[in-house]
Design an enzyme around this catalytic site. Structure first.
Site, PDB file in Angstrom:
ATOM      1  CG  ASP A 249      -1.996  -0.714   1.351  1.00  0.00           C
ATOM      2  OD1 ASP A 249      -2.356  -1.208   0.302  1.00  0.00           O
ATOM      3  OD2 ASP A 249      -2.608  -0.815   2.444  1.00  0.00           O
ATOM      4  CE  LYS A 271       3.481   7.612  -4.990  1.00  0.00           C
ATOM      5  NZ  LYS A 271       4.392   6.748  -4.235  1.00  0.00           N
ATOM      6  CG  MET A 384      -9.201   6.534   5.272  1.00  0.00           C
ATOM      7  SD  MET A 384      -9.938   5.246   4.288  1.00  0.00           S
ATOM      8  CE  MET A 384     -10.717   4.229   5.536  1.00  0.00           C
TER       9      MET A 384
HETATM   10  N1  SAH Z   1      -5.544  -1.025   7.738  1.00  0.00           N
HETATM   11  C1  SAH Z   1      -5.140   0.264   8.281  1.00  0.00           C
HETATM   12  C2  SAH Z   1      -6.115   1.355   7.924  1.00  0.00           C
HETATM   13  C3  SAH Z   1      -6.183   1.661   6.462  1.00  0.00           C
HETATM   14  S1  SAH Z   1      -7.240   2.975   6.085  1.00  0.00           S
HETATM   15  C4  SAH Z   1      -4.942   0.143   9.792  1.00  0.00           C
HETATM   16  O1  SAH Z   1      -5.315  -0.866  10.365  1.00  0.00           O
HETATM   17  O2  SAH Z   1      -4.388   1.072  10.390  1.00  0.00           O
HETATM   18  C5  SAH Z   1      -6.121   4.312   6.012  1.00  0.00           C
HETATM   19  C6  SAH Z   1      -6.271   5.206   7.203  1.00  0.00           C
HETATM   20  O3  SAH Z   1      -5.645   4.592   8.334  1.00  0.00           O
HETATM   21  C7  SAH Z   1      -5.573   6.541   7.097  1.00  0.00           C
HETATM   22  O4  SAH Z   1      -6.386   7.458   6.400  1.00  0.00           O
HETATM   23  C8  SAH Z   1      -5.406   6.919   8.541  1.00  0.00           C
HETATM   24  O5  SAH Z   1      -6.614   7.406   9.080  1.00  0.00           O
HETATM   25  C9  SAH Z   1      -5.130   5.591   9.182  1.00  0.00           C
HETATM   26  N2  SAH Z   1      -3.690   5.332   9.327  1.00  0.00           N
HETATM   27  C10 SAH Z   1      -2.994   4.316   8.816  1.00  0.00           C
HETATM   28  N3  SAH Z   1      -1.694   4.404   9.176  1.00  0.00           N
HETATM   29  C11 SAH Z   1      -1.587   5.497   9.942  1.00  0.00           C
HETATM   30  C12 SAH Z   1      -0.512   6.131  10.628  1.00  0.00           C
HETATM   31  N4  SAH Z   1       0.717   5.633  10.597  1.00  0.00           N
HETATM   32  N5  SAH Z   1      -0.770   7.245  11.319  1.00  0.00           N
HETATM   33  C13 SAH Z   1      -2.022   7.749  11.381  1.00  0.00           C
HETATM   34  N6  SAH Z   1      -3.059   7.206  10.754  1.00  0.00           N
HETATM   35  C14 SAH Z   1      -2.861   6.096  10.046  1.00  0.00           C
END
Ligand code: SAH
Length: 463
Positions: A249, A271, A384
């Site tokens: 991702d 991308k 998000m």
């Molecule tokens: N599977 C991921 C979530 C994917 S959706 C998980 O479990 O964390 C993508 C969203 O996850 C981003 O928009 C943000 O809100 C959050 N996110 C993922 N990594 C992050 C990070 N390192 N810091 C803050 N927010 C994060």
């Protein structure tokens, strides 16, 4: 078959034995392997039996057996080496409902004790209905030679690992795996590294069987955590270490990708050459294609793959293509973020439930149960949520949420540039606009950082 072999559940049940000499000791040595409560009753009891009693292995009643002594016993052994006494005590036990065995008296016994090969939890019982004790002993010796002494430990550990082996197709492939574990890799691991070596050996063996077996390849759907490579699971690291192809991702960090096998092909599915992110169907097709070429594919997804990760679509594509896969969980952004503000996701007396919500879905801004969320004490982790901040704020206030409700935004969780912004519901939207965050951010509704000290301590660690 005059005697039907069964395995009797004796854990916590009484087994009573009358007798205190050699025959009693021989039976007790066997019975002490069980988890039954043992009682030995005899007027004259050998020293060894006293010693076992002092070690808590059995109880002693030092007198001749009396009516009432075998009440509630599952089994009763008469081992007095005295026919008259054995007949007397058996009659008592029989009247009190126990199944009776008289040592060396097959005809009057209700059950017999087989020759036993003990590789607990694997137990082999050998019986010849008294016809050929020599034969029973020979079979026992033969089996004992063939079944490694470590088999019991291996069986116990193997049982806890059974689920993981579901990735192999049923039938011969699985049987091959288990037989090479029990008779080859397992005993070798115990010999080399003791019991702690068994699980790693199982994992290595499983990996090699997965790879050898699947000409179609295999896919690990792996949680990459929030960014800090130290927050990867060991399973994720091992998968990366063996990957032929890594498809990741946009949010997966370079530090995590560093851990992939040097020869692995790394594909950024976040991308395309043209800028916008790849469509989900194209990602699904890409994963299937590389697996179908016989590769070990690691599909690396930010955080935990089961949280807002479109995991199910990928699984469905893999299942449709009959590609073997397994899911390796990761630390989701919410878990890592609360750790860094010194808060719990749930807290007794504050919130007994926590919601993981998304700011937007395929249809645009996502709708939620705003009225429920507006109640005091509610906590939600908003993924998000940057673009939808104004919408969420508006909906919550409209449903009566307190404008002073704490809100914490954490950007780049667990990374060197982590930023914690404490605000309130009323200030959420202007704060976010002003902060102009470039990295991924998670917003906690209903949580404030524990205190400034926590924050600076935590931040120092990242400096
Ligand atoms: N599977 C991921 C979530 C994917 S959706 C998980 O479990 O964390 C993508 C969203 O996850 C981003 O928009 C943000 O809100 C959050 N996110 C993922 N990594 C992050 C990070 N390192 N810091 C803050 N927010 C994060």
């Amino acid at each position: 078959m005059k005697h039907f072999p069964i395995f009797l559940a004796v854990e916590g049940r009484r087994i009573v034995l009358s007798g205190g000499g050699d025959a009693a000791m021989a039976k007790l040595r066997l019975l002490m392997k069980t988890e039954a409560h043992l009682t030995v009753i005899a007027a004259d009891i050998a020293d060894d039996i006293h010693k076992w009693a002092s070690q808590g292995k059995l109880r002693i009643v030092e007198r001749a057996m009396e009516p009432g002594d075998a009440l509630c016993a599952a089994l009763f052994y008469a081992a007095n080496e005295d026919d008259a006494e054995d007949a007397r005590v058996s009659a008592i036990a029989n009247a009190e409902g126990a199944l009776v065995n008289i040592v060396d008296n097959l005809a009057d016994s209700q059950f017999i004790t087989p020759a036993i090969v003990d590789r607990d939890p694997v137990t082999v019982a050998i019986g010849t209905e008294g016809a050929a004790p020599v034969l029973a002993r020979a079979i026992k010796a033969d089996l004992e030679e063939r079944l490694p002494t470590s088999l019991g430990i291996l069986a116990r550990i193997g049982k806890s690992f059974r689920h993981a082996v579901d990735v192999l197709p049923m039938g011969r492939k699985r049987r091959d795996f288990w037989s090479s574990f029990y008779f080859n890799a397992g005993p070798k691991a115990i010999a080399e590294a003791g019991e702690t070596g068994v699980i790693p050996a199982l994992e290595t063996l499983l990996d090699s069987h997965i790879l050898a077996d699947t000409k179609e390849g295999h896919v690990d759907l792996v949680g990459a955590g929030p960014g800090d490579p130290e927050l990867l699971t060991l399973k994720a690291r091992n998968a990366l270490d063996k990957a032929d192809v890594v498809i990741h991702d946009r949010l997966v960090t370079g530090e995590v990708l560093e851990l992939a096998r040097r020869e692995a092909i790394i594909i950024d599915a976040g991308k395309t050459g043209f800028g916008p992110s790849m469509k989900q169907e194209d990602i699904d097709a890409l994963i299937v294609k590389h697996a179908s070429d016989g590769h070990h594919v690691v599909r690396l997804k930010a955080g935990d793959p089961t949280v807002f990760g479109r995991l199910d679509e990928e699984i469905e594509a893999l299942e449709a293509a009959d590609v073997s896969y397994r899911i390796i969980p990761g630390i989701t952004a919410a878990s890592a973020a609360v750790a860094n503000i010194g808060q719990s996701l749930t807290k007794r007396g504050r919130n007994s439930a926590v919601r993981l919500i998304t700011g937007h879905d395929t249809k645009g801004y996502a709708d939620h149960d705003w009225a429920a969320l507006a109640q005091p004490g509610e906590v939600a982790a908003i993924y998000m949520g940057k673009k939808s901040a104004r919408f969420i704020q508006g909906r919550l206030l409209m449903h009566g949420a307190d404008p002073a409700t704490p809100v914490t935004i954490i950007e780049n969780v667990s990374r060197v540039d982590q930023q914690i912004i404490a605000t309130t519901l009323a200030e959420l939207e202007p704060t976010l606009t002003q902060a102009d965050l470039k990295g991924p951010a998670i917003t906690f509704y209903g949580l404030a950082p524990r205190n400034a000290a926590t924050q600076s301590r935590q931040l120092k660690e990242f400096a």
